[in-house]
Motif scaffolding. Structure first.
Motif, PDB file in Angstrom:
ATOM      1  N   THR A  50      17.790   4.893 -14.414  1.00  0.00           N
ATOM      2  CA  THR A  50      18.926   4.463 -13.601  1.00  0.00           C
ATOM      3  C   THR A  50      18.502   3.736 -12.328  1.00  0.00           C
ATOM      4  N   GLN A  51      17.231   3.820 -11.972  1.00  0.00           N
ATOM      5  CA  GLN A  51      16.706   3.096 -10.813  1.00  0.00           C
ATOM      6  C   GLN A  51      15.264   2.726 -11.097  1.00  0.00           C
ATOM      7  N   ALA A  52      14.864   1.493 -10.743  1.00  0.00           N
ATOM      8  CA  ALA A  52      13.494   1.036 -10.990  1.00  0.00           C
ATOM      9  C   ALA A  52      13.048   0.165  -9.816  1.00  0.00           C
ATOM     10  N   LEU A  53      11.902   0.508  -9.230  1.00  0.00           N
ATOM     11  CA  LEU A  53      11.372  -0.199  -8.064  1.00  0.00           C
ATOM     12  C   LEU A  53       9.890  -0.480  -8.264  1.00  0.00           C
ATOM     13  N   GLN A  54       9.440  -1.618  -7.757  1.00  0.00           N
ATOM     14  CA  GLN A  54       8.002  -1.911  -7.768  1.00  0.00           C
ATOM     15  C   GLN A  54       7.631  -2.664  -6.500  1.00  0.00           C
ATOM     16  N   GLU A  55       6.477  -2.320  -5.960  1.00  0.00           N
ATOM     17  CA  GLU A  55       5.922  -2.996  -4.778  1.00  0.00           C
ATOM     18  C   GLU A  55       4.458  -3.302  -5.055  1.00  0.00           C
ATOM     19  N   THR A  56       4.038  -4.524  -4.742  1.00  0.00           N
ATOM     20  CA  THR A  56       2.685  -4.969  -5.070  1.00  0.00           C
ATOM     21  C   THR A  56       2.012  -5.587  -3.846  1.00  0.00           C
ATOM     22  N   HIS A  57       0.738  -5.279  -3.672  1.00  0.00           N
ATOM     23  CA  HIS A  57      -0.079  -5.824  -2.582  1.00  0.00           C
ATOM     24  C   HIS A  57      -1.317  -6.503  -3.179  1.00  0.00           C
ATOM     25  N   LEU A  58      -1.755  -7.587  -2.544  1.00  0.00           N
ATOM     26  CA  LEU A  58      -3.023  -8.215  -2.903  1.00  0.00           C
ATOM     27  C   LEU A  58      -3.719  -8.679  -1.637  1.00  0.00           C
ATOM     28  N   ALA A  59      -4.964  -8.241  -1.450  1.00  0.00           N
ATOM     29  CA  ALA A  59      -5.809  -8.703  -0.349  1.00  0.00           C
ATOM     30  C   ALA A  59      -7.045  -9.354  -0.959  1.00  0.00           C
ATOM     31  N   LEU A  60      -7.404 -10.535  -0.452  1.00  0.00           N
ATOM     32  CA  LEU A  60      -8.499 -11.319  -1.037  1.00  0.00           C
ATOM     33  C   LEU A  60      -9.253 -12.009   0.091  1.00  0.00           C
ATOM     34  N   ASN A  61     -10.577 -11.789   0.157  1.00  0.00           N
ATOM     35  CA  ASN A  61     -11.376 -12.480   1.168  1.00  0.00           C
ATOM     36  C   ASN A  61     -12.793 -12.704   0.654  1.00  0.00           C
ATOM     37  N   GLU A  62     -13.724 -13.000   1.574  1.00  0.00           N
ATOM     38  CA  GLU A  62     -15.086 -13.338   1.159  1.00  0.00           C
ATOM     39  C   GLU A  62     -15.888 -12.119   0.701  1.00  0.00           C
ATOM     40  N   LYS A  63     -15.382 -10.925   0.957  1.00  0.00           N
ATOM     41  CA  LYS A  63     -16.100  -9.701   0.588  1.00  0.00           C
ATOM     42  C   LYS A  63     -15.663  -9.133  -0.763  1.00  0.00           C
ATOM     43  N   GLY A  64     -14.406  -9.375  -1.134  1.00  0.00           N
ATOM     44  CA  GLY A  64     -13.899  -8.824  -2.382  1.00  0.00           C
ATOM     45  C   GLY A  64     -12.392  -8.944  -2.469  1.00  0.00           C
ATOM     46  N   ALA A  65     -11.794  -8.063  -3.240  1.00  0.00           N
ATOM     47  CA  ALA A  65     -10.352  -8.099  -3.454  1.00  0.00           C
ATOM     48  C   ALA A  65      -9.838  -6.677  -3.653  1.00  0.00           C
ATOM     49  N   ARG A  66      -8.595  -6.467  -3.245  1.00  0.00           N
ATOM     50  CA  ARG A  66      -7.931  -5.177  -3.469  1.00  0.00           C
ATOM     51  C   ARG A  66      -6.524  -5.449  -3.995  1.00  0.00           C
ATOM     52  N   ALA A  67      -6.248  -4.950  -5.194  1.00  0.00           N
ATOM     53  CA  ALA A  67      -4.936  -5.110  -5.829  1.00  0.00           C
ATOM     54  C   ALA A  67      -4.280  -3.739  -5.915  1.00  0.00           C
ATOM     55  N   LYS A  68      -3.091  -3.628  -5.320  1.00  0.00           N
ATOM     56  CA  LYS A  68      -2.361  -2.369  -5.335  1.00  0.00           C
ATOM     57  C   LYS A  68      -0.944  -2.620  -5.859  1.00  0.00           C
ATOM     58  N   SER A  69      -0.450  -1.707  -6.662  1.00  0.00           N
ATOM     59  CA  SER A  69       0.924  -1.827  -7.136  1.00  0.00           C
ATOM     60  C   SER A  69       1.491  -0.446  -7.405  1.00  0.00           C
ATOM     61  N   ALA A  70       2.702  -0.208  -6.898  1.00  0.00           N
ATOM     62  CA  ALA A  70       3.393   1.058  -7.116  1.00  0.00           C
ATOM     63  C   ALA A  70       4.672   0.807  -7.898  1.00  0.00           C
ATOM     64  N   PHE A  71       4.914   1.660  -8.874  1.00  0.00           N
ATOM     65  CA  PHE A  71       6.174   1.633  -9.623  1.00  0.00           C
ATOM     66  C   PHE A  71       6.818   3.002  -9.528  1.00  0.00           C
TER      67      PHE A  71
END
Length: 291
Positions: free
Chosen positions: A219-240
Motif C-alpha cells: 500500500t506504500q512504496a518509497l525509495q531513496e538513492t545516493h551516489l558519491a563519485l570522486n578520484e578515490k572511489g565511489a559509494r552507491a547507497k539505496s534504501a527501499f
C-alpha cells in the motif's frame, strides 16, 4: 535530471516480508511495470539477494522501528504510521544497499570543462585502473574502472534519457556486447554527489498471500538513492521501504455486472465464423420463460 534504477533492495525487502507472511511467496502483478519487474528482476534476483553482504533488511509491525532503521543509515524517507483493525493489519519492510568501492589506485582530482563552457569537479584515472570498450549499437566508448575488490565500475556517455527498466535493460545489452579497444590513455569523469527520491509507486497494489491464505498487498512504496563519485572511489547507497497490508480473511471477488447494452456471440471450434452474433439493448431485456 538524473535517474537511477536500483533493484536489489526492492527484491530483498520482498523476500524479508516472508518472515511475517511465510516463505516462498508468489507475488501477483496488477500493472505492466509489476509484470516486468517480477519476470525480469524478482525471479532471477531473489536467490542472489541473500548473498549480497552490503544489503541489510528489516521487517516489523512497528513503523517507527522501520523509520529508525532508515534514519540511522542516512536516509530521509519515512513510512507513515501503520494502521491496525480487527479485519486487517499493516506491517513494513525495508532494505538498504550500501556499496563502497575504492579505485585500485587513487586517481587525480581535476576540472572538466564541457562544450557549453561550464566547469565541473572531475577525476582522472589512467590505464592502470581503467580499461576501454565498445558496445554494439552504442555511440560512445565505455571506461571500466578496477577497484580494490572484485567489483568493477563502468562509465560511458549517454545522451538519450532512459528510465527504470528501460535503463536497466539497456545496461544489460551493453554488458553483453562489449569488445575491448586500446584507443585511450585514461578517462576523465565528473565527480558526483547525488541524493534523490525515486518514484516506485508502480509497486503499489502488488499482491501476494500469506501461508495462511490471507491476502496481502503493498500500500506504500518509497525509495531513496545516493551516489558519491570522486578520484578515490565511489559509494552507491539505496534504501527501499514498503507498507504491506494483510487482511484477516480473504475478500470475495466481485461479480462482473453487465449493466448496459451488450455483445453476445456463439462459437464452435472448427467453424470460420460465430454461429450467432447479437448486440442486445434494454428493449429486449426480459425473462423469456421457456427456452
Amino acid at each position: 535530471m538524473s535517474n537511477t534504477t536500483v533493484i536489489y533492495p526492492i527484491v530483498t525487502a520482498l523476500v524479508k516480508a516472508e518472515e511475517l507472511i511465510g516463505p516462498g511467496r508468489s507475488w501477483l502483478a496488477t500493472n505492466q511495470a509489476q509484470e516486468r519487474f517480477l519476470k525480469e528482476s524478482f525471479e532471477p534476483c531473489r536467490k542472489e539477494s541473500g548473498s549480497i553482504a552490503e544489503i541489510e533488511s528489516i521487517a516489523s509491525f512497528r513503523a517507527e522501528e522501520i523509520n529508525r532503521f532508515l534514519s540511522k543509515r542516512g536516509f530521509k524517507i519515512q513510512l507513515r504510521p501503520f494502521a491496525q483493525s480487527t479485519q486487517w493489519k499493516e506491517f513494513g519492510v525495508a532494505s538498504v544497499l550500501d556499496l563502497l568501492v575504492k579505485w585500485l589506485k587513487p586517481g587525480k582530482a581535476t576540472t572538466l570543462k564541457t562544450s557549453d563552457g561550464q566547469s565541473y569537479a572531475a577525476a582522472r584515472q589512467d590505464t592502470e585502473v581503467s580499461s576501454f570498450y565498445r558496445a554494439a549499437g552504442h555511440d560512445y566508448p565505455i571506461a571500466q574502472l578496477k577497484t580494490t575488490s572484485s567489483d568493477l565500475v563502468s562509465i560511458t556517455r549517454l545522451d538519450s534519457v532512459a528510465a527504470d527498466f528501460d535503463l536497466l535493460h539497456y545496461t544489460r545489452q551493453l554488458v553483453d556486447s562489449i569488445e575491448p579497444i586500446n584507443d585511450y590513455s585514461g578517462v576523465v569523469f565528473p565527480m558526483v554527489d547525488l541524493k534523490q527520491e525515486v518514484d516506485v509507486s508502480w509497486l503499489i497494489d502488488l499482491e501476494s498471500s500469506a501461508a495462511s491464505g490471507q491476502p496481502v498487498k503493498i500500500t506504500q512504496a518509497l525509495q531513496e538513492t545516493h551516489l558519491a563519485l570522486n578520484e578515490k572511489g565511489a559509494r552507491a547507497k539505496s534504501a527501499f521501504a514498503a507498507t504491506i497490508v494483510q487482511a484477516a480473511y480473504r475478500m470475495p471477488k466481485p461479480d462482473l455486472i453487465i449493466d448496459g447494452p451488450f455483445l453476445i456471440w456463439f462459437e464452435r471450434p472448427g467453424l470460420s465464423e460465430p454461429l450467432f452474433v447479437g448486440h442486445i439493448t434494454k428493449e429486449d431485456w426480459k425473462n423469456p420463460g421457456e427456452l
